[in-house]
Design a protein around this motif. Structure first.
Motif, PDB file in Angstrom:
ATOM      1  N   PHE A 190       0.709  -1.285   0.216  1.00 34.90           N
ATOM      2  CA  PHE A 190      -0.082  -0.035   0.090  1.00 34.90           C
ATOM      3  C   PHE A 190       0.796   1.237   0.011  1.00 34.90           C
ATOM      4  O   PHE A 190       0.424   2.332  -0.734  1.00 34.90           O
ATOM      5  CB  PHE A 190      -0.825   0.031   1.265  1.00 34.90           C
ATOM      6  CG  PHE A 190      -2.070  -1.024   1.068  1.00 34.90           C
ATOM      7  CD1 PHE A 190      -3.143  -0.910   0.184  1.00 34.90           C
ATOM      8  CD2 PHE A 190      -2.107  -1.994   1.886  1.00 34.90           C
ATOM      9  CE1 PHE A 190      -4.042  -1.843  -0.097  1.00 34.90           C
ATOM     10  CE2 PHE A 190      -3.254  -2.991   1.752  1.00 34.90           C
ATOM     11  CZ  PHE A 190      -4.045  -2.861   0.800  1.00 34.90           C
ATOM     12  N   ILE A 202      -9.956   2.363  -2.238  1.00 30.54           N
ATOM     13  CA  ILE A 202      -9.891   1.309  -1.001  1.00 30.54           C
ATOM     14  C   ILE A 202     -11.115   0.537  -1.227  1.00 30.54           C
ATOM     15  O   ILE A 202     -12.042   0.836  -1.090  1.00 30.54           O
ATOM     16  CB  ILE A 202      -9.965   2.383   0.128  1.00 30.54           C
ATOM     17  CG1 ILE A 202      -8.887   3.415   0.183  1.00 30.54           C
ATOM     18  CG2 ILE A 202      -9.853   1.344   1.254  1.00 30.54           C
ATOM     19  CD1 ILE A 202      -8.892   4.266   1.431  1.00 30.54           C
ATOM     20  N   ALA A 205     -13.190  -0.760   2.788  1.00 25.87           N
ATOM     21  CA  ALA A 205     -12.692   0.257   3.535  1.00 25.87           C
ATOM     22  C   ALA A 205     -13.046   0.458   4.947  1.00 25.87           C
ATOM     23  O   ALA A 205     -12.280   0.579   5.859  1.00 25.87           O
ATOM     24  CB  ALA A 205     -13.337   1.618   2.868  1.00 25.87           C
ATOM     25  N   MET A 245      -9.527  -0.512   7.020  1.00 26.58           N
ATOM     26  CA  MET A 245      -8.508  -0.449   5.789  1.00 26.58           C
ATOM     27  C   MET A 245      -8.259   1.173   5.497  1.00 26.58           C
ATOM     28  O   MET A 245      -7.165   1.448   4.984  1.00 26.58           O
ATOM     29  CB  MET A 245      -9.328  -1.263   4.658  1.00 26.58           C
ATOM     30  CG  MET A 245      -8.550  -1.164   3.333  1.00 26.58           C
ATOM     31  SD  MET A 245      -7.041  -2.141   3.546  1.00 26.58           S
ATOM     32  CE  MET A 245      -7.309  -3.850   3.083  1.00 26.58           C
ATOM     33  N   SER A 246      -9.545   1.827   5.564  1.00 24.23           N
ATOM     34  CA  SER A 246      -9.568   3.367   5.318  1.00 24.23           C
ATOM     35  C   SER A 246      -8.519   3.808   6.201  1.00 24.23           C
ATOM     36  O   SER A 246      -7.402   4.589   5.717  1.00 24.23           O
ATOM     37  CB  SER A 246     -10.734   4.112   5.254  1.00 24.23           C
ATOM     38  OG  SER A 246     -10.781   5.180   4.994  1.00 24.23           O
ATOM     39  N   ASN A 249      -4.668   2.959   5.292  1.00 25.54           N
ATOM     40  CA  ASN A 249      -4.197   3.735   4.049  1.00 25.54           C
ATOM     41  C   ASN A 249      -3.955   5.344   4.356  1.00 25.54           C
ATOM     42  O   ASN A 249      -2.834   5.716   4.255  1.00 25.54           O
ATOM     43  CB  ASN A 249      -5.119   3.438   2.911  1.00 25.54           C
ATOM     44  CG  ASN A 249      -4.896   2.214   2.225  1.00 25.54           C
ATOM     45  OD1 ASN A 249      -4.325   2.314   1.307  1.00 25.54           O
ATOM     46  ND2 ASN A 249      -5.557   1.428   2.666  1.00 25.54           N
ATOM     47  N   PHE A 262      -8.025   9.488  -1.662  1.00 26.63           N
ATOM     48  CA  PHE A 262      -8.882   8.338  -1.445  1.00 26.63           C
ATOM     49  C   PHE A 262     -10.198   8.225  -1.764  1.00 26.63           C
ATOM     50  O   PHE A 262     -10.908   9.114  -1.454  1.00 26.63           O
ATOM     51  CB  PHE A 262      -8.417   7.826   0.225  1.00 26.63           C
ATOM     52  CG  PHE A 262      -7.014   7.910   0.488  1.00 26.63           C
ATOM     53  CD1 PHE A 262      -6.379   6.494   0.161  1.00 26.63           C
ATOM     54  CD2 PHE A 262      -6.428   8.606   1.014  1.00 26.63           C
ATOM     55  CE1 PHE A 262      -5.233   6.534   0.525  1.00 26.63           C
ATOM     56  CE2 PHE A 262      -5.061   8.425   1.563  1.00 26.63           C
ATOM     57  CZ  PHE A 262      -4.429   7.331   1.300  1.00 26.63           C
ATOM     58  N   ASP A 264     -13.350   5.498  -1.310  1.00 26.05           N
ATOM     59  CA  ASP A 264     -13.717   4.295  -0.908  1.00 26.05           C
ATOM     60  C   ASP A 264     -14.884   3.700  -1.818  1.00 26.05           C
ATOM     61  O   ASP A 264     -15.698   4.064  -2.280  1.00 26.05           O
ATOM     62  CB  ASP A 264     -14.615   4.636   0.256  1.00 26.05           C
ATOM     63  CG  ASP A 264     -13.691   5.155   1.606  1.00 26.05           C
ATOM     64  OD1 ASP A 264     -12.607   4.784   1.068  1.00 26.05           O
ATOM     65  OD2 ASP A 264     -14.254   5.567   2.553  1.00 26.05           O
TER      66      ASP A 264
END
Length: 339
Positions: A190, A202, A205, A245-246, A249, A262, A264
């Motif tokens: 990532f 993403i 997310a 996950m969001s 990142n 970013f 989602d």
């Protein structure tokens, strides 16, 4: 003479294994022979090093022994051994475990061989460990292992767990969350993408992860090999941080000084994308991985292997400076000129 006595005393102090003194139970590993299946992999290097530090002798069993020769300098003369072994070959598995005290199975794969390697290979190791009266077996599975999982990977890992306990009921099974370290293939992946692209989609997310440092997991595995509290149990292993996950990142972007946009990806679009492109060699996500992202990857409170091992896990931020500098715009190894 007093000078030489002081020197001798210093040499004795240096030889004392400081890690063992912190947990007397781990003294049980002194001079034990430990066969590590998949010891040539990313996690295997940490596991081998942990056992070597605790005075054990280590035998690395892998399909390509040469790929693990860099482990040899981590131990003393004669402390490491290497053997060629495909865990689908029962004769090779038997030879790899000959006269050993402890067996560790780190082998796990994605792709077409999941059912064979994650299931049948695990069964081979457990069955032969029982036949040879191996004192301890630790099997590494994954959070998300479930015979009812929508993902083939989750089902294959669950099948492996069942096979292990059927053949070796006292095995310790550890399900780690995402494993991180400076050379991992998750955070680095990532970080590299974030450093290259101005827009980052993403997938999954909201899915939560609890990343664990590879060195901490290695110490959990050592503890599980000698602690009867782990016997016959299926336990989880995670670190101190729980991130979606969001959030993961965004954290990587912040730590590397990047500011991509970013996005989602909504579930229906993510699923369609995974199905349409997942077969490509360098696809960002395949359909099976997408299915795994539909469930959180965190530790069950009553099944915490890290706490049972008495380990204080390392947070990701403790490795940032020497780890993610590679991906910073003006990092020491970025190759970019400073303004």
């Amino acid at each position: 003479m007093a000078k030489y006595k002081i020197l001798a005393d210093l040499l004795i102090i240096r030889r004392k294994p400081t890690v063992q003194s912190l947990n007397p139970q781990l003294n049980l590993l002194e001079n034990k022979l430990v066969t590590i299946f998949g010891g040539n992999g990313f996690l295997g290097h940490y596991v081998a090093q942990a056992f070597l530090k605790k005075g054990a002798r280590v035998r690395i069993a892998s399909r390509n022994p040469k790929s693990s020769y860099n482990i040899k300098p981590l131990g003393n003369l004669g402390q490491t051994q290497f053997v060629q072994c495909d865990i689908l070959n029962v004769d090779q598995v038997a030879r790899a475990m000959m006269n050993c005290d402890i067996a560790i199975n780190l082998v796990g794969v994605f792709g077409n061989e999941m059912a064979a390697v994650n299931g049948e290979g695990a069964a081979n190791i457990a069955a032969i460990a029982a036949q040879q009266n191996i004192a301890s077996l630790v099997h590494i599975s994954a959070i998300g292992a479930d015979i009812e999982s929508p993902a083939k990977y989750g089902r294959s890992k669950a099948a492996g767990e069942q096979a292990v306990l059927k053949n070796y009921p006292n095995a310790a099974i550890i399900r780690p969350s995402i494993i991180f370290a400076t050379e991992d293939n998750f955070i680095n992946r990532f970080a590299k993408l974030i450093s290259l692209f101005p827009v980052m989609p993403i997938f999954g997310a909201a899915t939560k992860f609890q990343p664990i440092f590879a060195g901490d997991l290695a110490n959990v595995i050592c503890a599980a090999s000698v602690n009867n509290d782990f016997s016959g149990q299926i336990l989880d292993a995670g670190g101190p941080d729980i991130l979606s996950m969001s959030e993961l990142n965004h954290w990587i972007a912040q730590e590397t000084g990047r500011n991509p946009l970013f996005v989602d990806v909504p579930a229906p679009i993510g699923k369609a994308f995974a199905i349409a492109t997942g077969w490509l060699p360098f696809a960002p996500i395949n359909h099976d991985q997408y299915k795994m992202l539909q469930s959180d990857n965190i530790v069950r409170a009553d099944k915490d292997a890290v706490s049972l091992a008495g380990i204080t896990p390392m947070p990701m931020r403790s490795l940032v400076d020497g780890w993610l500098d590679l991906y910073r715009q003006h990092g020491r190894f970025s190759g970019l000129k400073r303004a």
